[in-house]
Scaffold this active site. Structure first.
Site, PDB file in Angstrom:
ATOM      1  N   SER A   1       0.859  -1.194   0.000  1.00  9.82           N
ATOM      2  CA  SER A   1       0.000   0.000   0.000  1.00  9.82           C
ATOM      3  C   SER A   1       0.888   1.234   0.000  1.00  9.82           C
ATOM      4  O   SER A   1       2.011   1.200   0.524  1.00  9.82           O
ATOM      5  CB  SER A   1      -0.862   0.027   1.262  1.00  9.82           C
ATOM      6  OG  SER A   1      -1.488   1.293   1.407  1.00  9.82           O
TER       7      SER A   1
ATOM      8  N   TYR B   1      -1.733  -1.080  10.271  1.00  9.40           N
ATOM      9  CA  TYR B   1      -1.795  -1.293   8.819  1.00  9.40           C
ATOM     10  C   TYR B   1      -0.540  -0.712   8.161  1.00  9.40           C
ATOM     11  O   TYR B   1       0.093  -1.364   7.334  1.00  9.40           O
ATOM     12  CB  TYR B   1      -3.064  -0.627   8.266  1.00  9.40           C
ATOM     13  CG  TYR B   1      -3.276  -0.799   6.784  1.00  9.40           C
ATOM     14  CD1 TYR B   1      -3.899  -1.941   6.279  1.00  9.40           C
ATOM     15  CD2 TYR B   1      -2.870   0.177   5.872  1.00  9.40           C
ATOM     16  CE1 TYR B   1      -4.113  -2.097   4.909  1.00  9.40           C
ATOM     17  CE2 TYR B   1      -3.073   0.027   4.511  1.00  9.40           C
ATOM     18  CZ  TYR B   1      -3.704  -1.112   4.037  1.00  9.40           C
ATOM     19  OH  TYR B   1      -3.910  -1.263   2.678  1.00  9.40           O
TER      20      TYR B   1
HETATM   21  N1  LIG Z   1      -8.784  -0.594  -1.455  1.00 12.95           N
HETATM   22  C1  LIG Z   1      -7.776   0.238  -1.288  1.00 12.95           C
HETATM   23  O1  LIG Z   1      -7.942   1.489  -1.351  1.00 12.95           O
HETATM   24  C2  LIG Z   1      -6.392  -0.268  -1.024  1.00 12.95           C
HETATM   25  C3  LIG Z   1      -5.339   0.661  -1.000  1.00 12.95           C
HETATM   26  C4  LIG Z   1      -4.053   0.198  -0.788  1.00 12.95           C
HETATM   27  C5  LIG Z   1      -3.807  -1.136  -0.612  1.00 12.95           C
HETATM   28  N2  LIG Z   1      -4.841  -2.016  -0.643  1.00 12.95           N
HETATM   29  C6  LIG Z   1      -4.518  -3.440  -0.459  1.00 12.95           C
HETATM   30  O2  LIG Z   1      -5.076  -4.192  -1.510  1.00 12.95           O
HETATM   31  C7  LIG Z   1      -5.437  -5.495  -1.032  1.00 12.95           C
HETATM   32  C8  LIG Z   1      -6.902  -5.760  -1.339  1.00 12.95           C
HETATM   33  O3  LIG Z   1      -7.697  -4.761  -0.712  1.00 12.95           O
HETATM   34  P1  LIG Z   1      -9.257  -4.606  -1.003  1.00 12.95           P
HETATM   35  O4  LIG Z   1      -9.606  -3.175  -0.810  1.00 12.95           O
HETATM   36  O5  LIG Z   1      -9.575  -5.262  -2.300  1.00 12.95           O
HETATM   37  O6  LIG Z   1      -9.852  -5.426   0.238  1.00 12.95           O
HETATM   38  P2  LIG Z   1     -11.147  -6.370   0.306  1.00 12.95           P
HETATM   39  O7  LIG Z   1     -11.525  -6.409   1.735  1.00 12.95           O
HETATM   40  O8  LIG Z   1     -12.165  -5.959  -0.697  1.00 12.95           O
HETATM   41  O9  LIG Z   1     -10.577  -7.779  -0.145  1.00 12.95           O
HETATM   42  C9  LIG Z   1      -9.883  -8.626   0.708  1.00 12.95           C
HETATM   43  C10 LIG Z   1     -10.259 -10.055   0.356  1.00 12.95           C
HETATM   44  O10 LIG Z   1      -9.543 -10.901   1.243  1.00 12.95           O
HETATM   45  C11 LIG Z   1     -10.424 -11.882   1.739  1.00 12.95           C
HETATM   46  N3  LIG Z   1      -9.950 -12.319   3.053  1.00 12.95           N
HETATM   47  C12 LIG Z   1      -9.978 -11.635   4.218  1.00 12.95           C
HETATM   48  N4  LIG Z   1      -9.476 -12.382   5.206  1.00 12.95           N
HETATM   49  C13 LIG Z   1      -9.113 -13.557   4.651  1.00 12.95           C
HETATM   50  C14 LIG Z   1      -8.549 -14.750   5.180  1.00 12.95           C
HETATM   51  N5  LIG Z   1      -8.237 -14.852   6.456  1.00 12.95           N
HETATM   52  N6  LIG Z   1      -8.325 -15.786   4.327  1.00 12.95           N
HETATM   53  C15 LIG Z   1      -8.649 -15.691   3.013  1.00 12.95           C
HETATM   54  N7  LIG Z   1      -9.195 -14.586   2.465  1.00 12.95           N
HETATM   55  C16 LIG Z   1      -9.424 -13.531   3.273  1.00 12.95           C
HETATM   56  C17 LIG Z   1     -11.788 -11.221   1.816  1.00 12.95           C
HETATM   57  O11 LIG Z   1     -12.835 -12.177   1.798  1.00 12.95           O
HETATM   58  C18 LIG Z   1     -11.753 -10.329   0.575  1.00 12.95           C
HETATM   59  O12 LIG Z   1     -12.298 -11.011  -0.551  1.00 12.95           O
HETATM   60  C19 LIG Z   1      -5.114  -5.501   0.459  1.00 12.95           C
HETATM   61  O13 LIG Z   1      -3.848  -6.054   0.688  1.00 12.95           O
HETATM   62  C20 LIG Z   1      -5.125  -4.021   0.808  1.00 12.95           C
HETATM   63  O14 LIG Z   1      -4.356  -3.735   1.939  1.00 12.95           O
HETATM   64  C21 LIG Z   1      -6.128  -1.625  -0.836  1.00 12.95           C
END
Ligand SMILES: NC(=O)c1ccc[n+]([C@@H]2O[C@H](COP(=O)([O-])OP(=O)(O)OC[C@H]3O[C@@H](n4cnc5c(N)ncnc54)[C@H](O)[C@@H]3O)[C@@H](O)[C@H]2O)c1
Length: 269
Positions: free
Chosen positions: A148, A171
């Site tokens: 991130s 985080y």
């Molecule tokens: N959305 C953003 O703005 C953003 C920004 C920077 C980084 N990120 C990173 O991108 C990645 C995805 O983020 P997102 O926004 O799509 O999140 P999200 O919550 O939509 O997706 C996370 C997925 O992981 C799954 N998950 C959670 N716990 C789990 C477990 N114990 N075992 C298996 N699966 C599990 C959930 O069911 C979900 O489908 C993450 O690493 C997040 O930190 C997101």
């Protein structure tokens, strides 16, 4: 081997595993890997979301299957990856994308919050370790850890003031760890011809997520996120597709240990 750019970017005959592949950003990256030709396997704990992403992409005639597993449990991730390797015959690409939030502000954070936060990078490391066993049999591989921009810069207070909780310290610490762990892994597994890189997304808010959907100040929050980015907007999940396919493919064959920042320029000023 062809040096044509379309061949370099192709993932035909490759098997890609993506943890968290049914999520907001994960499902776009799953689609990207499959569109580039990989047989793609989603590992996610949300069985309904896994079903939905597989059904949606099957309609586009993409090769995507799913495994429901909790990657925070060591045994579960090890068994799932071995099962995928057995079913598909190989593993070429791993994308680690799961996040389990451990929210708490700095004045109240506990050891338990940190243990939960760091468990995310532990889960990434175990998934990598397990996939590397199978990549060694192939003779090469590509790993992409989703970090991130908040692993590089701190949560910007003015964006959150009065509209949302800031990004938690756990985080930021975890994601900074993911970026540096990626470098460590890249050096460690270079001898096995396994490349390890990270992608750091910027602001890609998901309006449907509970904490956003129930927030009456959502529009103001989104406006502030957009203003903080030089491109003047937030990201859309499909805007990660290029980076993930590039890093997974032979187009990035001389690239390892790097952090590709997809943030509309947030971190450059
Ligand atoms: N959305 C953003 O703005 C953003 C920004 C920077 C980084 N990120 C990173 O991108 C990645 C995805 O983020 P997102 O926004 O799509 O999140 P999200 O919550 O939509 O997706 C996370 C997925 O992981 C799954 N998950 C959670 N716990 C789990 C477990 N114990 N075992 C298996 N699966 C599990 C959930 O069911 C979900 O489908 C993450 O690493 C997040 O930190 C997101």
């Amino acid at each position: 081997m062809s040096e044509n750019v379309k061949d370099l970017l192709s993932l035909k005959d490759k098997v890609a595993v993506i943890t968290g592949g049914a999520g907001w950003l994960g499902s776009a990256m799953t689609e990207a890997l499959a569109e580039a030709g990989a047989r793609t396997v989603v590992v996610d704990c949300n069985a309904e979301a896994v079903k939905q992403v597989c059904e949606r992409l099957a309609k586009k005639e993409l090769s995507v299957t799913g495994v429901t597993a909790d990657v925070m449990q060591e045994d579960s991730i090890r068994k799932s990856i071995d099962q995928i390797a057995e079913d598909c015959g190989r593993i070429d690409v791993l994308v680690n994308g799961v996040v389990v939030p451990a929210a708490a502000d700095l004045d109240h954070v506990t050891m338990e919050n940190f243990e939960k936060g760091y468990r995310n990078s532990g889960a990434y490391a175990i998934a990598c370790q397990q996939c590397v066993k199978h990549m060694r049999k192939v003779g090469e591989g590509s790993i992409i850890n989703i970090a991130s921009m908040y692993g590089m810069v701190t949560s910007y207070p003015k964006v959150y003031e009065g509209v949302s909780d800031p990004c938690p310290v756990t985080y930021c610490a975890d994601k900074a760890g993911v970026i540096h762990m990626t470098r460590f892994m890249a050096v460690y597994w270079a001898k096995d011809k396994i490349r390890v890189n990270s992608i750091s997304p910027g602001a890609f808010p998901n309006r449907e997520k509970m904490e956003y959907a129930n927030n009456p100040k959502m529009d103001l929050f989104l406006e502030r996120l957009a203003e903080k980015s030089p491109l003047g907007r937030v990201g859309q999940p499909w805007e990660l597709k290029g980076a993930v396919v590039f890093l997974a493919s032979r187009a990035a064959s001389f690239l390892t240990g790097q952090n590709i920042v997809v943030d509309g320029g947030w971190t450059i000023w």
